[in-house]
Design a protein around this motif. Structure first.
Motif, PDB file in Angstrom:
ATOM      1  N   UNK A 142      11.605 -65.026  78.491  1.00  0.00           N
ATOM      2  CA  UNK A 142      10.727 -63.859  78.541  1.00  0.00           C
ATOM      3  C   UNK A 142       9.567 -64.140  79.484  1.00  0.00           C
ATOM      4  N   UNK A 143       9.014 -63.083  80.030  1.00  0.00           N
ATOM      5  CA  UNK A 143       7.913 -63.214  80.984  1.00  0.00           C
ATOM      6  C   UNK A 143       6.580 -63.081  80.267  1.00  0.00           C
ATOM      7  N   UNK A 144       5.709 -64.065  80.501  1.00  0.00           N
ATOM      8  CA  UNK A 144       4.365 -64.080  79.921  1.00  0.00           C
ATOM      9  C   UNK A 144       3.355 -64.049  81.052  1.00  0.00           C
ATOM     10  N   UNK A 145       2.141 -63.614  80.727  1.00  0.00           N
ATOM     11  CA  UNK A 145       1.030 -63.644  81.662  1.00  0.00           C
ATOM     12  C   UNK A 145      -0.031 -64.590  81.112  1.00  0.00           C
ATOM     13  N   UNK A 146      -0.592 -65.416  81.991  1.00  0.00           N
ATOM     14  CA  UNK A 146      -1.601 -66.388  81.574  1.00  0.00           C
ATOM     15  C   UNK A 146      -2.945 -65.669  81.439  1.00  0.00           C
ATOM     16  N   UNK A 147      -3.470 -65.643  80.218  1.00  0.00           N
ATOM     17  CA  UNK A 147      -4.789 -65.030  79.990  1.00  0.00           C
ATOM     18  C   UNK A 147      -5.909 -66.044  80.226  1.00  0.00           C
ATOM     19  N   UNK A 148      -5.701 -67.241  79.767  1.00  0.00           N
ATOM     20  CA  UNK A 148      -6.699 -68.297  79.948  1.00  0.00           C
ATOM     21  C   UNK A 148      -5.988 -69.630  79.857  1.00  0.00           C
ATOM     22  N   UNK A 149      -6.449 -70.596  80.637  1.00  0.00           N
ATOM     23  CA  UNK A 149      -5.810 -71.917  80.640  1.00  0.00           C
ATOM     24  C   UNK A 149      -6.875 -72.970  80.851  1.00  0.00           C
ATOM     25  N   UNK A 150      -6.786 -74.056  80.097  1.00  0.00           N
ATOM     26  CA  UNK A 150      -7.733 -75.165  80.186  1.00  0.00           C
ATOM     27  C   UNK A 150      -6.964 -76.465  80.322  1.00  0.00           C
ATOM     28  N   UNK A 151      -7.241 -77.181  81.418  1.00  0.00           N
ATOM     29  CA  UNK A 151      -6.644 -78.507  81.562  1.00  0.00           C
ATOM     30  C   UNK A 151      -7.329 -79.456  80.596  1.00  0.00           C
ATOM     31  N   UNK A 152      -6.551 -80.280  79.946  1.00  0.00           N
ATOM     32  CA  UNK A 152      -7.096 -81.214  78.958  1.00  0.00           C
ATOM     33  C   UNK A 152      -6.798 -82.633  79.407  1.00  0.00           C
ATOM     34  N   UNK A 153      -7.645 -83.536  78.952  1.00  0.00           N
ATOM     35  CA  UNK A 153      -7.417 -84.943  79.233  1.00  0.00           C
ATOM     36  C   UNK A 153      -6.203 -85.428  78.449  1.00  0.00           C
ATOM     37  N   UNK A 154      -5.614 -86.502  78.947  1.00  0.00           N
ATOM     38  CA  UNK A 154      -4.436 -87.034  78.269  1.00  0.00           C
ATOM     39  C   UNK A 154      -4.801 -87.464  76.853  1.00  0.00           C
ATOM     40  N   UNK A 155      -3.952 -87.056  75.961  1.00  0.00           N
ATOM     41  CA  UNK A 155      -4.182 -87.434  74.574  1.00  0.00           C
ATOM     42  C   UNK A 155      -3.932 -88.922  74.380  1.00  0.00           C
ATOM     43  N   UNK A 156      -4.635 -89.460  73.410  1.00  0.00           N
ATOM     44  CA  UNK A 156      -4.487 -90.882  73.135  1.00  0.00           C
ATOM     45  C   UNK A 156      -3.065 -91.176  72.675  1.00  0.00           C
ATOM     46  N   UNK A 157      -2.501 -92.226  73.263  1.00  0.00           N
ATOM     47  CA  UNK A 157      -1.128 -92.587  72.910  1.00  0.00           C
ATOM     48  C   UNK A 157      -1.064 -93.117  71.488  1.00  0.00           C
ATOM     49  N   UNK A 158      -0.013 -92.684  70.810  1.00  0.00           N
ATOM     50  CA  UNK A 158       0.216 -93.205  69.477  1.00  0.00           C
ATOM     51  C   UNK A 158       0.955 -94.525  69.521  1.00  0.00           C
ATOM     52  N   UNK A 159       1.216 -95.056  68.346  1.00  0.00           N
ATOM     53  CA  UNK A 159       1.909 -96.335  68.271  1.00  0.00           C
ATOM     54  C   UNK A 159       3.336 -96.186  68.786  1.00  0.00           C
ATOM     55  N   UNK A 160       3.696 -97.047  69.700  1.00  0.00           N
ATOM     56  CA  UNK A 160       5.060 -97.041  70.234  1.00  0.00           C
ATOM     57  C   UNK A 160       5.366 -95.904  71.166  1.00  0.00           C
ATOM     58  N   UNK A 161       4.340 -95.211  71.693  1.00  0.00           N
ATOM     59  CA  UNK A 161       4.574 -94.073  72.580  1.00  0.00           C
ATOM     60  C   UNK A 161       5.158 -94.539  73.901  1.00  0.00           C
ATOM     61  N   UNK A 162       6.005 -93.687  74.490  1.00  0.00           N
ATOM     62  CA  UNK A 162       6.657 -94.028  75.736  1.00  0.00           C
ATOM     63  C   UNK A 162       5.847 -93.611  76.943  1.00  0.00           C
ATOM     64  N   UNK A 163       6.505 -93.617  78.103  1.00  0.00           N
ATOM     65  CA  UNK A 163       5.835 -93.295  79.363  1.00  0.00           C
ATOM     66  C   UNK A 163       5.518 -91.807  79.439  1.00  0.00           C
ATOM     67  N   UNK A 164       4.501 -91.487  80.265  1.00  0.00           N
ATOM     68  CA  UNK A 164       4.094 -90.105  80.464  1.00  0.00           C
ATOM     69  C   UNK A 164       4.290 -89.731  81.931  1.00  0.00           C
ATOM     70  N   UNK A 165       4.471 -88.461  82.151  1.00  0.00           N
ATOM     71  CA  UNK A 165       4.728 -87.972  83.506  1.00  0.00           C
ATOM     72  C   UNK A 165       3.434 -87.926  84.309  1.00  0.00           C
ATOM     73  N   UNK A 166       3.510 -88.389  85.566  1.00  0.00           N
ATOM     74  CA  UNK A 166       2.375 -88.325  86.472  1.00  0.00           C
ATOM     75  C   UNK A 166       2.415 -87.084  87.359  1.00  0.00           C
ATOM     76  N   UNK A 167       3.534 -86.341  87.332  1.00  0.00           N
ATOM     77  CA  UNK A 167       3.680 -85.166  88.183  1.00  0.00           C
ATOM     78  C   UNK A 167       3.332 -83.870  87.456  1.00  0.00           C
ATOM     79  N   UNK A 168       3.035 -83.961  86.167  1.00  0.00           N
ATOM     80  CA  UNK A 168       2.680 -82.779  85.396  1.00  0.00           C
ATOM     81  C   UNK A 168       1.255 -82.932  84.877  1.00  0.00           C
ATOM     82  N   UNK A 169       0.655 -81.802  84.526  1.00  0.00           N
ATOM     83  CA  UNK A 169      -0.702 -81.785  83.982  1.00  0.00           C
ATOM     84  C   UNK A 169      -0.693 -81.062  82.642  1.00  0.00           C
ATOM     85  N   UNK A 170      -1.277 -81.697  81.664  1.00  0.00           N
ATOM     86  CA  UNK A 170      -1.317 -81.115  80.327  1.00  0.00           C
ATOM     87  C   UNK A 170      -2.395 -80.041  80.278  1.00  0.00           C
TER      88      UNK A 170
END
Length: 503
Positions: free
Chosen positions: A314-342
């Motif tokens: 389905x098609x959505x429209x962005x009303x508001x968007x906020x870039x957030x800092x990377x969340x703290x990794x939990x125990x045993x968390x794997x690698x994160x993407x460097x090409x995407x932004x949360x």
């Protein structure tokens, strides 16, 4: 007048030929060359004409009894093949020299100039030069005959994927073209859920199966059926069938992993997005940017399915968007993407603009989305998720909306697309109306994903004018540096290829 001279070397006297009386130097036969040739013909018994069988399809010559060899005109290999035809007749003479006499390439004639020697009367050695002419006859070899028959096959590779979208098959088609694995196929048949590749030998089919297992996550099974059996020579004739099943996960699918599998991948969320399918399944967690790769063997041990199919986007429209800092990794968390932004976004369906119904979601597309952009996604809050693992999840852990990709004007993208792809020649049961839309989806994926483009041969489309690549606000485009020039070989009036290249 007297002259003083030195010692004079003795001169050899001449004798008269015993046949014609012409003065000649002495020889064991006491005959001149003309009379000797009239009396003795050392080329007697050597055939002056022969036949060569040539296959026009593969351009090979028959080497009896059943071998076909590749030989260029006036090559050493072709000379050896011609001499083998008269090898038995040359056993009584000594071959001194052999070479080709030039003939018109389209004359279907080959002329061989031979020089032979033989000891004749009273030990005299006679040397003679003669010409052997070969007529080139057309005969289709067994391999080409099987290819032309199309119904004669000994092995078939059946490739299947139980999905509603053919993105993986379009990608697989380009890989096969790039590595030229389609050249040995007798026939390629397209059916509604896959492709069938027919081969003349089991070894060629096995090569295709090995290639598929290295390029896409899949599993295979093999079987064979006895066609005939010669009890006297103990020869068996089988038809082999290889069944290759590709994992039923495509790019842009939203999947739900089992708790055990999600934990083994670094405690990532069970709800993930498949953003690429190569030799492995590439997954990303849209709430943490955590990525993971799943190969075919892992998938079949712990299978999972897609929650939604592409028609539910389905098609959505962005009303508001906020870039957030990377969340703290939990125990045993794997690698994160460097090409995407949360990012955290408020979105609204374009079909519900006249209402106040809005959705909040986390997305991995924060690097390309801005307020007012259109984006395609899945509405999980209002969907009936008939999935084994999703039904057991806590509803609070299931996001309301999962955004998949930014939406652009498709008609504009098609007009500006100055490149094209090649396709496999195959038999189609029937073109579905949805195939063209799916193919356009695949072309858009190539424009958006550079990693996939590296495995695909992209050709410049000369019919579309070149535009500037500096349009940052428009959809992603493929640069000219990544395109290949498409080679067109024209034909001259006689039907020969490459006439335009002979200038």
């Amino acid at each position: 007048m007297e002259y003083l001279t030195g010692p004079v070397a003795p001169t050899q006297g001449n004798i008269l030929c015993c046949q014609c009386g012409v003065p000649i130097p002495p020889n064991p036969a006491n005959m001149c060359v003309g009379c000797l040739r009239a009396q003795v013909d050392i080329t007697e018994g050597i055939p002056k004409q022969g036949t060569l069988h040539f296959c026009k399809q593969c351009e090979r010559y028959l080497q009896p009894p059943g071998t076909w060899v590749q030989c260029a005109l006036e090559s050493r290999e072709l000379l050896a093949l011609c001499l083998k035809k008269i090898k038995a007749s040359l056993s009584k003479v000594r071959l001194i020299d052999a070479g080709f006499i030039w003939t018109e390439p389209h004359s279907k004639r080959l002329k061989l100039k031979l020089t032979v020697q033989k000891e004749v009367i009273n030990g005299a050695v006679l040397q003679q030069v003669f010409v052997v002419e070969y007529i080139v006859q057309s005969q289709m070899c067994e391999d080409c005959h099987r290819i032309e028959a199309k119904d004669f096959w000994k092995a078939v590779v059946q490739v299947r994927q139980k999905t509603l979208h053919k993105k993986t098959f379009y990608y697989l088609e380009q890989l096969i073209l790039k590595h030229r694995l389609h050249q040995n196929t007798l026939r390629i048949k397209e059916i509604h859920d896959g492709l069938d590749f027919y081969y003349s030998s089991k070894q060629q089919a096995q090569k295709m199966v090995d290639f598929l297992q290295c390029t896409v996550p899949s599993r295979s099974k093999a079987s064979q059926r006895l066609i005939s059996h010669d009890i006297h020579s103990n020869v068996y004739n089988y038809k082999s069938t290889f069944s290759v099943e590709i994992v039923p996960i495509c790019k842009d699918n939203v999947v739900c992993l089992s708790p055990k599998l999600a934990q083994s991948l670094g405690n990532m969320s069970q709800i993930c997005v498949c953003f690429r399918v190569t030799s492995t399944i590439h997954l990303i967690d849209p709430s943490t940017l955590q990525i993971a790769e799943i190969d075919g063997s892992t998938y079949w041990r712990q299978p999972f399915s897609s929650l939604c199919h592409p028609k539910q986007l389905e098609e959505f429209i962005i009303l508001d968007i906020n870039r957030v800092q990377e969340k703290k990794k939990g125990a045993g968390a794997g690698a994160r993407s460097n090409k995407h932004t949360l990012a955290e976004a408020w979105v609204q369906k374009t079909s519900e603009l006249n209402t106040d119904h809005q959705y909040f979601c986390c997305t991995h597309l924060g690097h390309i989305l801005n307020p007012g952009d259109l984006v395609l996604g899945f509405d999980l809050a209002n969907s009936n998720l008939n999935d084994e693992f999703a039904n057991k999840m806590n509803p609070h852990n299931i996001p309301d909306v999962v955004l998949i990709k930014k939406s652009y004007d498709r008609s504009k993208r098609q007009r500006r697309r100055n490149w094209k792809l090649k396709e496999l020649e195959r038999d189609r049961e029937g073109m579905e109306s949805d195939d063209e839309r799916q193919y356009q989806d695949f072309l858009e994926d190539l424009e958006e994903d550079e990693a996939i483009r590296k495995n695909v041969n992209i050709y410049r489309n000369a019919d579309i004018p070149v535009e500037s690549d500096t349009d940052d606000d428009g959809p992603p485009r493929i640069s000219l540096a990544e395109m290949l020039e498409d080679l067109h070989i024209s034909q001259d009036a006689t039907g020969g290829e490459g006439a335009s290249m002979m200038t």
